[in-house]
Design an enzyme around this catalytic site. Sequence first.
Site: not given
Length: 329
Positions: A53, A218, A220
């Site tokens: 990340y 994820s 949403l």
Amino acid sequence: MKYTHLGRTGTTVSRIVLGTMNFGDRTSEEDSFAIMDRAFDLGVNFFDTANAYGGSAGRGATEEIIGRWFAARPGVRDDIVLATKVHSPMVAPNDDGSDVVNARGAAAWQVRREAIASLERLQTDRIDLYQFHHIDRHISWQELWQAMEVLVARGEVVYTGSSNFAAWNIAQANEVASQRHFLGLVSEQSLYNLAQRSIELEVIPAAQHYGLGILPWSPLSGGLLSGGSSDKRARSGESRITEARAKQQDQLDAYDRFAAERGWTSASLGLAWLLHQPGVTGPIIGPRTIEQLESAVAAVDIELSADDLTALDELFPGPGGQAPEAYAW
């Protein structure tokens, strides 16, 4: 905040997991610090990251931000269950687009090297949950578990988890771990939300059988279930999301009304639905702002009735239960 055990372990974690993928990319270090401070104040004790990340700030940048946050707040580290991942390449590909040799995967050599690098970036002596970011089909489970056993014996890793595994992968992993008298996987991080329920077919049943906590990423659907946003930095404003929303406009409008009629935000409702699903430890949220964080945490207090859950099933039908009954008979 509400808490539960991490899978079949005795470790207690918050039912909201702070995801950090935006840190260093869409969220500045100053704002990232503020989000972690507020999350900690709200009782969120489960932080999730990955070695790769960092986005525009570069691979590893997110872990470095978290490490500096720990360094600036002595004593906080022991109150946080810290999860990171291994598998993704940590160096840029060759000029022809091919991966640098040994740049990705879960070979013992790679796992050991990346664990050391993550510990240094995170400025910590241990990784509480070390997750395989993807299945590596090129190595044996004997090799992988041997590497993890060494890390656990050295005190550098406490638990192991998976991400984006199929049910068969979970079964393989934990059967071999059992043969080696090793704890094996205790969690599975998977794509799961109202709009994408495929894991109900086999992954969730397998996870429940082997005692893995489900950590939905994820939650949403990339912002599809967030009710929309005028913020140009929001993922919900990306073309793929706006195009998906246009295709499902009537369905999403009905969903937004359902939430508003009950005094909830669409985002809080989407998270609350996940918290009501069997086997879910907690959804992984990726707030860019304090307001998004607080809205997400509010989901733990939403109680959905049987009628609410039925109505949401009608709006967003699942696969019909677990396999094979979902499609065979």
